[in-house]
Enzyme design. Structure first.
Site, mmCIF file in Angstrom:
data_model
loop_
_atom_site.group_PDB
_atom_site.id
_atom_site.type_symbol
_atom_site.label_atom_id
_atom_site.label_comp_id
_atom_site.label_asym_id
_atom_site.label_seq_id
_atom_site.Cartn_x
_atom_site.Cartn_y
_atom_site.Cartn_z
ATOM 1 N N GLY A 1 0.802 -1.218 0.000
ATOM 2 C CA GLY A 1 0.000 0.000 0.000
ATOM 3 C C GLY A 1 0.835 1.268 0.000
ATOM 4 O O GLY A 1 2.019 1.239 -0.340
ATOM 5 N N ALA A 2 0.179 2.404 0.367
ATOM 6 C CA ALA A 2 0.777 3.747 0.222
ATOM 7 C C ALA A 2 1.316 3.860 -1.203
ATOM 8 O O ALA A 2 2.488 4.148 -1.443
ATOM 9 C CB ALA A 2 1.864 3.993 1.271
ATOM 10 N N LEU A 3 0.419 3.630 -2.139
ATOM 11 C CA LEU A 3 0.816 3.415 -3.532
ATOM 12 C C LEU A 3 1.332 4.688 -4.197
ATOM 13 O O LEU A 3 0.868 5.786 -3.911
ATOM 14 C CB LEU A 3 -0.382 2.870 -4.317
ATOM 15 C CG LEU A 3 -0.970 1.569 -3.763
ATOM 16 C CD1 LEU A 3 -2.181 1.156 -4.580
ATOM 17 C CD2 LEU A 3 0.070 0.456 -3.738
ATOM 18 N N HIS B 1 4.197 1.573 -8.146
ATOM 19 C CA HIS B 1 3.215 0.488 -8.023
ATOM 20 C C HIS B 1 2.245 0.505 -9.205
ATOM 21 O O HIS B 1 1.891 -0.543 -9.754
ATOM 22 C CB HIS B 1 2.369 0.653 -6.752
ATOM 23 C CG HIS B 1 3.131 0.543 -5.478
ATOM 24 N ND1 HIS B 1 3.325 1.621 -4.645
ATOM 25 C CD2 HIS B 1 3.719 -0.518 -4.870
ATOM 26 C CE1 HIS B 1 4.002 1.236 -3.576
ATOM 27 N NE2 HIS B 1 4.262 -0.055 -3.694
ATOM 28 N N GLN C 1 7.564 -9.582 7.828
ATOM 29 C CA GLN C 1 8.800 -9.231 7.130
ATOM 30 C C GLN C 1 9.502 -8.021 7.750
ATOM 31 O O GLN C 1 10.528 -7.591 7.250
ATOM 32 C CB GLN C 1 8.540 -9.005 5.647
ATOM 33 C CG GLN C 1 7.767 -7.744 5.302
ATOM 34 C CD GLN C 1 7.396 -7.701 3.823
ATOM 35 O OE1 GLN C 1 6.521 -8.428 3.353
ATOM 36 N NE2 GLN C 1 8.081 -6.868 3.071
ATOM 37 N N GLY D 1 8.700 -4.784 -8.575
ATOM 38 C CA GLY D 1 9.550 -3.676 -9.019
ATOM 39 C C GLY D 1 11.023 -3.980 -8.791
ATOM 40 O O GLY D 1 11.404 -4.561 -7.775
ATOM 41 N N GLU D 2 11.854 -3.523 -9.739
ATOM 42 C CA GLU D 2 13.295 -3.807 -9.657
ATOM 43 C C GLU D 2 14.026 -2.953 -8.620
ATOM 44 O O GLU D 2 15.212 -3.146 -8.404
ATOM 45 C CB GLU D 2 13.946 -3.628 -11.035
ATOM 46 C CG GLU D 2 13.641 -4.804 -11.941
ATOM 47 C CD GLU D 2 14.258 -4.689 -13.318
ATOM 48 O OE1 GLU D 2 14.461 -3.554 -13.783
ATOM 49 O OE2 GLU D 2 14.512 -5.745 -13.918
ATOM 50 N N ASP E 1 13.518 -3.272 -5.590
ATOM 51 C CA ASP E 1 13.841 -4.347 -4.645
ATOM 52 C C ASP E 1 14.481 -5.493 -5.440
ATOM 53 O O ASP E 1 13.900 -6.576 -5.590
ATOM 54 C CB ASP E 1 12.564 -4.803 -3.930
ATOM 55 C CG ASP E 1 11.971 -3.680 -3.109
ATOM 56 O OD1 ASP E 1 12.625 -3.239 -2.153
ATOM 57 O OD2 ASP E 1 10.870 -3.208 -3.450
ATOM 58 N N SER F 1 7.330 4.072 -0.995
ATOM 59 C CA SER F 1 6.321 4.527 -0.030
ATOM 60 C C SER F 1 7.003 5.259 1.118
ATOM 61 O O SER F 1 6.425 6.150 1.735
ATOM 62 C CB SER F 1 5.536 3.340 0.515
ATOM 63 O OG SER F 1 5.027 2.600 -0.566
HETATM 64 O O1 PAF Z 1 7.799 -5.267 -1.995
HETATM 65 C C1 PAF Z 1 6.884 -5.212 -1.147
HETATM 66 O O2 PAF Z 1 6.149 -4.237 -1.046
HETATM 67 C C2 PAF Z 1 6.664 -6.393 -0.213
HETATM 68 O O3 PAF Z 1 7.868 -6.958 0.173
HETATM 69 C C3 PAF Z 1 5.714 -7.467 -0.801
HETATM 70 C C4 PAF Z 1 6.317 -8.132 -2.022
HETATM 71 C C5 PAF Z 1 4.384 -6.818 -1.144
HETATM 72 C C6 PAF Z 1 5.465 -8.557 0.247
HETATM 73 O O4 PAF Z 1 4.865 -8.042 1.386
#
Ligand code: PAF
Length: 291
Positions: free
Chosen positions: A31-33, A37, A61, A152-153, A155, A191
């Site tokens: 979220g917080a797009l 995104h 996570q 997205g790249e 990450d 975000s």
């Molecule tokens: O990249 C993210 O926003 C998160 O790690 C994901 C892939 C949505 C998993 O919670």
């Protein structure tokens, strides 16, 4: 566009679509797009009959409780943006819907085998982070059973880890990496940028400026010298502190010592801008097929 809060509604909808021969794309988000995104959503809408976007701040996570508490949340705005981008379904579950009501850290967890790509960089700095990512992404894959999933790249390491998870768990899904979206001044959209003060936001684009400069520099300097110039330049700026910068083989994510070691080399960086942890990456060498 449908907004579902329960797994049952989501599973019923996608099962119906799949049984009618529709292709399904999944865009997992927290979220917080932002426009980054939305570019994933638009790509999925172009590739598939149905696009499911999950909006879920996944607690498993986060290894830092303060980071989880301050993570930006804007559900109403996210729904509005997703309708505009052409998403078919938004899945916005509660933590209890996904993980049940037991205490999260006392639950018995599936241990994913994520290999060497999960042990370096973010894996070292954020113990348990990638197990948490694998846990939520594998659950979303099991619910949605998408034909394709979009990431997205920015990450870069996360994509490598998810590919490894998909391989070891034998999940049938195509992972589609999508290019980093940047603000006009070069800052990678995230975000977390919403958490920067005006002074921090003004200095943050230096991360990409220095990375871009270092690509030219790398043509007549060693890997070590390129690494050091990036770290020294960024560390000398107000508000910025490099947490790690690693120049790695893009496929194995293991550090390289010489430019000749691999045809595809990227530099992955994490920088604290004030208290906000920003990540970015840049390609130093790219094989023709990946350009
Ligand atoms: O990249 C993210 O926003 C998160 O790690 C994901 C892939 C949505 C998993 O919670």
């Amino acid at each position: 566009m449908f907004v579902y809060k329960t797994i049952r509604e989501l599973e019923e909808y996608v099962a119906f679509q799949r049984n009618n021969g529709k292709s399904i794309g999944l865009v997992p988000t927290m979220g917080a797009l932002h426009a980054g995104h939305l570019s994933l959503v638009e790509r999925s809408v172009a590739d598939n009959d149905v696009t499911v976007v999950s909006v879920f701040v996944n607690p498993t996570q986060f290894n830092n409780p303060a980071d989880l508490a301050t993570y930006p949340r804007r559900e109403e705005e996210d729904i509005r943006l997703l309708a505009g981008a052409g998403a078919t379904v938004v899945f916005m579950p509660t933590v209890e819907e996904i993980y049940g009501t037991g205490e999260l850290d006392k639950r018995e967890r599936h241990e994913f085998s994520l290999g060497g790509v999960a042990e370096v960089m973010e894996g070292k700095m954020r113990p348990g982070h990638f197990q948490g990512v694998a846990e939520i992404v594998s659950r979303l894959f099991a619910m949605v059973r998408p034909h394709r999933a979009y990431f997205g790249e920015k990450d870069f390491q996360q994509i490598a880890v998810i590919r490894e998870m998909v391989r070891t768990e034998g999940i049938d899904v195509e992972i589609v990496p999508c290019p980093i979206k940047r603000a006009d001044d070069g800052l990678a959209l995230s975000s977390r940028n919403a958490l920067l003060s005006p002074e921090e936001r003004a200095i943050a684009p230096e991360i990409y400026r220095v990375l871009s400069y270092s690509v030219g520099y790398s043509h007549d300097h060693s890997v070590q010298a390129t690494h050091d110039t990036v770290v020294e330049r960024l560390d000398s700026m107000p508000h910025l502190r490099v947490e790690y910068f690693e120049i790695v083989d893009a496929r194995t994510l293991q550090p390289v010592e010489e430019w000749e070691e691999s045809p595809w080399i990227v530099g992955c960086i994490t920088v604290y801008c004030g208290k906000v942890r920003l990540i970015d990456n840049i390609a130093y060498r790219t094989p023709a097929a990946e350009k």
